[in-house]
Design an enzyme around this catalytic site. Sequence first.
Site, PDB file in Angstrom:
ATOM      1  N   GLU A   1       0.824  -1.209   0.000  1.00 46.98           N
ATOM      2  CA  GLU A   1       0.000   0.000   0.000  1.00 46.98           C
ATOM      3  C   GLU A   1       0.857   1.258   0.000  1.00 46.98           C
ATOM      4  OE1 GLU A   1      -3.015  -0.252  -0.776  1.00 46.98           O
ATOM      5  OE2 GLU A   1      -3.137  -2.415  -0.465  1.00 46.98           O
TER       6      GLU A   1
ATOM      7  N   HIS B   1     -13.390  -7.829  -6.064  1.00 50.01           N
ATOM      8  CA  HIS B   1     -12.382  -7.146  -6.880  1.00 50.01           C
ATOM      9  C   HIS B   1     -12.806  -7.007  -8.343  1.00 50.01           C
ATOM     10  CE1 HIS B   1      -9.264  -6.815  -3.906  1.00 50.01           C
ATOM     11  NE2 HIS B   1      -8.393  -6.440  -4.802  1.00 50.01           N
TER      12      HIS B   1
END
Length: 185
Positions: free
Chosen positions: A22, A144
Site C-alpha cells: 500500500e 475485486h
Amino acid sequence: MPPVRDKPSLMTFLDVETMFHEFGHALQHMLTKQDEGLAVGIRGIEWDVVELPSQDTLISIAKHYETGETLPEEIYQKLLAARTFRAGTLSLRQLKFATVDLELHSKYVPGGSKSIYDVERRVSEKTQVLPSLEEDRFLCGFSHIFAGGYAIGYYSYKWAEVLSADAFSAFEDAGLNDDKIKNLT
C-alpha cells in the site's frame, strides 16, 4: 495485533508486506507532479504499472525492535524459502481469479444457459488441484472484479509481478550494493 503485557504491538510479516504494498501506491500519489486531478497519482496509469512499485519489500530493512540487530541470514533464507512454498498453488489461485474475471466480462451471457457458477467451475477444473465443493460460492465474495474500478482488471496483479521482477533484475544487474544505487534511496 494488540500489545501483550509489556511488549509492544508488532507487525506480522504479512502485515509488513501489505504495508509496503500500500505504501507503493501512496508514493505514487504523493510524488505526482501533475496538477490535473484526473491524471494524478495512480489515475490514468495502466493497472499493471500501478501495481509495479508495490510488489517488492526490501527485507534488508528488517531490524529487531529491541536490539536493532539486522535479520539473521538463517531467518532471511527461511523467509525466502517460505515465499516459494506452495507458490504453484498460489499462482494457480491468481490465474483462476484472473481467468474467471476475463471469462465473465468477455464471454458470459447473462440469462443464458450457463450460470456464473458454471463458468467459475469450468475455470476451476483447469486451475485447481482439488475440485471445488458443489456449495462453493466464491464469486459472491470476489468483489475485486466488480467493485472499486477493477472490472476486468484483476489479471494486472500477475502482470505486475512480471514487471516487478524485471525492474528488480535491473537493480541486480547494476549491483545492489553499488554506491550509485544506494544514493538513489
